[in-house]
Design a protein around this motif. Structure first.
Motif, mmCIF file in Angstrom:
data_model
loop_
_atom_site.group_PDB
_atom_site.id
_atom_site.type_symbol
_atom_site.label_atom_id
_atom_site.label_comp_id
_atom_site.label_asym_id
_atom_site.label_seq_id
_atom_site.Cartn_x
_atom_site.Cartn_y
_atom_site.Cartn_z
ATOM 1 N N HIS A 1 -3.991 5.204 -6.763
ATOM 2 C CA HIS A 1 -3.491 6.503 -6.651
ATOM 3 C C HIS A 1 -3.141 6.858 -8.102
ATOM 4 O O HIS A 1 -3.193 8.305 -8.357
ATOM 5 N N THR B 1 1.140 5.336 0.564
ATOM 6 C CA THR B 1 0.424 6.532 1.482
ATOM 7 C C THR B 1 0.800 7.907 0.616
ATOM 8 O O THR B 1 1.848 8.165 0.700
ATOM 9 N N ARG B 2 -0.208 8.568 0.274
ATOM 10 C CA ARG B 2 -0.031 9.850 -0.418
ATOM 11 C C ARG B 2 -1.098 11.064 0.303
ATOM 12 O O ARG B 2 -2.041 10.596 0.553
ATOM 13 N N SER B 3 -0.589 12.192 0.174
ATOM 14 C CA SER B 3 -1.627 13.242 0.540
ATOM 15 C C SER B 3 -2.076 13.832 -0.754
ATOM 16 O O SER B 3 -1.191 14.380 -1.787
ATOM 17 N N MET C 1 0.935 -1.282 0.080
ATOM 18 C CA MET C 1 0.019 0.064 0.064
ATOM 19 C C MET C 1 0.969 1.344 0.006
ATOM 20 O O MET C 1 1.959 1.424 0.632
ATOM 21 N N GLY D 1 -8.208 -0.060 1.959
ATOM 22 C CA GLY D 1 -7.894 1.485 1.570
ATOM 23 C C GLY D 1 -8.271 2.452 2.532
ATOM 24 O O GLY D 1 -9.663 2.011 3.122
ATOM 25 N N THR D 2 -7.634 3.345 2.910
ATOM 26 C CA THR D 2 -8.310 4.218 3.767
ATOM 27 C C THR D 2 -8.000 5.805 3.498
ATOM 28 O O THR D 2 -7.128 6.145 2.530
ATOM 29 N N VAL E 1 -5.377 12.344 3.168
ATOM 30 C CA VAL E 1 -4.314 11.484 3.251
ATOM 31 C C VAL E 1 -4.888 10.110 2.951
ATOM 32 O O VAL E 1 -5.646 9.545 3.773
ATOM 33 N N ILE E 2 -4.281 9.569 1.895
ATOM 34 C CA ILE E 2 -4.891 8.462 1.432
ATOM 35 C C ILE E 2 -3.891 7.184 1.181
ATOM 36 O O ILE E 2 -2.865 7.527 0.716
ATOM 37 N N ARG E 3 -4.363 6.247 1.917
ATOM 38 C CA ARG E 3 -3.635 4.752 1.507
ATOM 39 C C ARG E 3 -4.266 3.894 1.005
ATOM 40 O O ARG E 3 -5.260 3.276 1.089
ATOM 41 N N ASN E 4 -3.614 3.652 -0.056
ATOM 42 C CA ASN E 4 -4.174 2.310 -1.159
ATOM 43 C C ASN E 4 -3.134 2.065 -2.036
ATOM 44 O O ASN E 4 -2.103 2.115 -1.962
#
Length: 428
Positions: free
Chosen positions: A419, A343-345, A341, A399-400, A411-414
């Protein structure tokens, strides 16, 4: 005197030998360089010819796949012609030629099998015709339901509703068709209501600001907020897609109608890779853990779905998955894909900020802060229902999404694929 003349002649002779040697060496170098240039030109020519052959193969496979459902005999003939062309080809590498021939031969085998099956069903016993018709209708309904589910999964609610209505018109007495039509209509209505709700929220939240702005005369044709450039500079360039990533996503969206029957796993992967012109890398360790070999048989039939949907189904049946990593499609275990996974903002301040930015940043709850929260929730809901819905935790995935007020970012984690979708469209 004679001695001096002889010495001078000797010097001239030595100089001539040296000059001749230099000319010979220069000629040899020139010949060598010319030979190298010729070989390089020949190599480039072969590469261009090989690329043309690859393009012809992809075109022929697509055409044969399209004809398979309407003119199977013509599709089979085109595949046989393609096989003959590949066997006579001299531009491809031996390994690539072997791979393409294996793919084409498997397509021929499946087509011949379908043709034989069709010949057998052309002369059924009269008393069994109703049963055969009923079975055929059941298969068609099931196939249509799978297509409708795939469209809903991809967020194409309008197309799903249209397909469900067509199914209901064709089979009005089928309970499954009736249920599919009701479900698709309800899903489309819900999507429209969500859109309407979001639109209403946005309009209400900006109403007072629009009233104030309308009372102020404009200095020019178009008047932007003073901090417009500052507020939008963080969005659009944070996570840009590369040309390769865009090509992969476009390839995965390619619609496909195809049938595999006991085809080798490697032949299926090679077929899809050739069709979309994108390499698909296999994790051998993941295959071993799943007890999958290149010879493992694959049987699947799809109609009008995307390559993304088909690839997920094929791999999911074996406990495998794919991910987009390092600008390539990589097949690995489902567990590893979930663990990989990213993580990006994503800055969304210019979307959700309605004038109450300070109230949410500095803990003074008010109308502005409440509106921002509503806008944020609307964006999160939109993402989780339209961008690979099954990948989000609320829908059973991993995903969160979390909103960070300090930076006005999501802030997305997937997965890397999600992405890529976000960076390529919704949050661009």
């Amino acid at each position: 005197m004679a001695w001096k003349t002889l010495s001078r002649m000797h010097g001239l002779l030595v100089a001539g030998v040296v000059l001749l040697t230099g000319l010979t060496a220069s000629s040899a170098v020139a010949q060598s360089e010319g030979k190298d240039d010729l070989l390089d030109r020949q190599r480039r020519l072969l590469e261009v010819q090989a690329q043309k052959v690859e393009a012809d193969v992809r075109s022929a496979l697509r055409e044969a796949t399209t004809l398979a459902s309407t003119e199977p005999a013509l599709a089979l003939q085109k595949l046989r012609d393609l096989q003959s062309k590949l066997e006579d080809d001299t531009t491809l590498t031996a390994k690539r030629k072997e791979t393409l021939l294996r793919v084409v031969k498997d397509r021929i085998r499946v087509a011949e099998s379908a043709e034989r099956a069709e010949e057998k069903t052309e002369k059924p016993e009269i008393r069994r015709r109703p049963e055969n018709v009923k079975a055929t209708e059941k298969d068609e309904i099931q196939q249509s339901l799978e297509t409708i589910r795939a469209l809903r999964k991809d967020g194409k609610m309008e197309e799903a509703n249209r397909s469900a209505n067509e199914l209901l018109r064709k089979y009005p007495d089928s309970p499954a068709a009736q249920m599919a039509a009701r479900t698709a209509a309800a899903a489309e209505t819900l999507t429209n209501l969500r859109g309407l709700r979001n639109d209403q929220n946005k309009r209400l939240s900006s109403l007072s600001r629009d009233i104030d702005r309308s009372a102020t005369p404009s200095d020019g044709d178009v008047e932007f907020p003073k901090d417009f450039k500052e507020r939008t500079k963080n969005r659009g360039s944070a996570n840009p897609l590369t040309a390769k990533e865009k090509a992969i996503l476009k390839a995965l969206d390619t619609p496909i109608t195809v049938s595999f029957k006991d085809s080798r796993f490697q032949d299926v992967i090679d077929y899809l890779s050739t069709l979309i012109n994108q390499p698909i890398l296999l994790d051998n360790n993941a295959l071993e853990e799943a007890k999958i070999t290149y010879e493992t048989p694959v049987t699947v039939k799809v109609k009008g779905v995307t390559v993304r949907t088909l690839l997920r189904k094929i791999l999911g049946d074996f406990g495998l998955a794919y991910m987009i990593k390092e600008q390539t499609i990589q097949v690995t275990s489902a567990l590893k894909a979930r663990e990989t996974m990213i993580t990006r903002s994503y800055h969304v301040g210019d979307i959700v900020d309605t004038g109450g930015l300070d109230s949410i940043r500095f803990g003074n709850p008010g109308i502005g802060a409440a509106t921002i929260v509503q806008n944020v929730n609307a964006i999160i809901d939109l993402i989780q229902t339209s961008v690979d819905p099954d990948s989000w935790k609320k829908n059973g995935g991993q995903g969160t999404i979390v909103f960070h007020p300090g930076t006005m970012s999501l802030v997305i984690r997937n997965s890397a694929e999600v992405h890529s979708m976000l960076g390529g469209g919704l949050l661009r």
